[in-house]
Design an enzyme around this catalytic site. Structure first.
Site, PDB file in Angstrom:
ATOM      1  N   ASP A  83       0.994  -1.249   0.077  1.00  0.00           N
ATOM      2  CA  ASP A  83       0.104   0.086  -0.103  1.00  0.00           C
ATOM      3  C   ASP A  83       1.188   1.339   0.095  1.00  0.00           C
ATOM      4  O   ASP A  83       1.659   1.049   0.583  1.00  0.00           O
ATOM      5  CB  ASP A  83      -0.751   0.311   1.149  1.00  0.00           C
ATOM      6  N   GLU A 178      -0.110  -0.927   5.638  1.00  0.00           N
ATOM      7  CA  GLU A 178       1.138  -0.850   7.042  1.00  0.00           C
ATOM      8  C   GLU A 178       1.471   0.472   6.487  1.00  0.00           C
ATOM      9  O   GLU A 178       1.609   0.590   8.217  1.00  0.00           O
ATOM     10  CB  GLU A 178       2.935  -0.811   5.865  1.00  0.00           C
TER      11      GLU A 178
HETATM   12 ZN   LIG Z   1       6.852   1.924   4.082  1.00  0.00          ZN
END
Ligand SMILES: [Zn+2]
Length: 412
Positions: A83, A178
């Site tokens: 992401d 993340e």
């Molecule tokens: Zn990163």
């Protein structure tokens, strides 16, 4: 030798796919579009010859490169996230390639007068003569962390094609979300089945990190008493003044803007106040666990002192731990850092070992039973339009991964 153009093509094929995550969503992955890259990665991991390629309902991807030696070697893993941050748009990324960078200003976007300049970003000068990949000034690049994914896939492909390099079993893990702090949340450590792993998610070439902050959040509520101001004598209690006493009693120089390195801090990031009630929100950060606990105690003591002074409970405090320094989990297995350091030296990189002033997915994973230091992925200026990555740094990171695999098989 690794093929430079192949790595550039691979990286670009990832960054042109929008994978922005969304903190307001409660699903995993937080955005549907993350599946677009996730599905592509699954196919690619299969096509380069990895085994047990799996993707679960939350888009966590795992794959295996089997051992090619007879003796017992611990299974190790390499992890990155697909992401990109919601802080800046990652839609319609149009990467630009700057061959043999001359050390001067890079015009990202002539129309909008957006310039990437070494006058402001002096680390650009580390890469004179190298090939840089930049944005067109209107989006982020997504080197965080598609550079990490590029390096892991390229290293696995290289090891498949070069069976003369001896290594143990290697696991690959790619995660969603993340950037919104959830990358480790649904990571199945048991299924991953590695003795330790490395996140390929650092910045500048050479970075190697195994220390991060201990972190907590504190909410301080101050109760006042609203009375008509004309009849308030001896009756009104203004919570905002008491809140000010609280704020001013904490050490003024132990704040983010006055600290660096291993210095911890109290950070007041929000005040909401009226006469009747004022709420202060803090984060507390310290690398040292004892200092961290002492900081929390300071805030509790201050709360008690003020309550004593006012002879009733005017202040309440709620402190919640957020994450802990992975050093505690990594130090007992320090050889995992030593191997990474040795691998860097053997491929001609000077290791830059420093403490992270923040957290990583690796710190959460370390506390979930998978010790997980962080290694550079090569990019700079993450989370914005000035993000760039030198291709030579991606090549070196790829070499580091191969070398770690090789050195791990040689130990014991
Ligand atoms: Zn990163």
């Amino acid at each position: 030798m690794l093929n430079k153009q192949h790595i550039i093509d691979r990286f670009i094929s990832y960054v042109i796919i929008d994978t922005e995550s969304d903190p307001k969503s409660e699903t995993t992955p937080s955005t549907k579009k993350q599946w677009d890259l996730a599905n592509k990665l699954v196919e690619e991991l299969k096509s380069i010859g990895l085994q047990d390629v799996t993707i679960d309902d939350n888009a966590y991807i795992m794959a295996t490169l089997p051992s090619n030696v007879d003796h017992d070697v611990p299974t190790i893993g390499f992890i990155s996230h697909f992401d990109t941050t919601p802080d800046f748009t990652g839609a319609n990324v149009k990467p630009q390639i700057i061959e043999s960078y001359d050390g001067k200003d890079i015009i990202l976007n002539a129309e909008e007068d957006i310039v990437l300049s070494p006058d402001y970003f002096d680390d650009l000068l580390l890469y004179v003569g190298q090939t840089l990949i930049t944005t067109d000034g209107t989006t982020l690049l997504g080197a965080d962390d598609k550079a990490g994914i590029t390096e892991i896939v390229s290293a696995m492909e290289y090891l498949v094609q070069h069976p003369e390099i001896k290594h143990g079993r290697i696991r690959v893990g790619f995660t969603p979300d993340e950037e919104i702090g959830r990358g480790a949340h649904k990571f199945d450590v048991e299924k991953f089945g590695a003795s330790w792993a490395y996140t390929m998610d650092g910045s500048q070439i050479g970075e190697l990190e195994y220390e991060n902050f201990n972190a907590a959040g504190a909410v301080v509520k101050v109760k006042g008493k609203i009375v008509h101001p004309g009849y308030a004598k001896g009756k009104m209690v203004n919570s905002m003044y008491i809140a000010t006493e609280f704020m001013n009693s904490l050490p003024r120089l132990e704040t983010p803007e006055h600290t660096e390195g291993y210095e911890g801090f109290f950070h007041l990031y929000s005040i909401e106040g009226e006469v009747e009630e004022t709420v202060l929100e803090y984060i507390i950060r310290d690398h040292d666990r004892q200092h961290f606990e002492a900081r929390k105690e300071v805030m509790v003591k201050l709360t008690n002192d003020i309550n004593e002074q006012y002879e009733r409970e005017v202040v309440t405090i709620e402190i919640k731990d957020q994450y802990f320094n992975m050093k505690e989990k990594v130090e007992p297995v320090m050889h995992i850092v030593d191997i990474a350091e040795e691998a860097m030296k053997q491929v001609g990189i000077k290791p830059l070992i420093k403490a992270i002033r923040g957290g990583t997915d690796g710190s959460q994973l370390s506390y979930m039973g998978l010790p997980c230091p962080n290694i550079f992925a090569g990019g700079h200026n993450f989370h914005g339009r000035y993000e760039y990555v030198p291709v030579e740094s991606m090549l070196k990171a790829t070499e580091v991964i191969c070398k770690i695999a090789e050195l791990t098989a040689q130990k014991k």
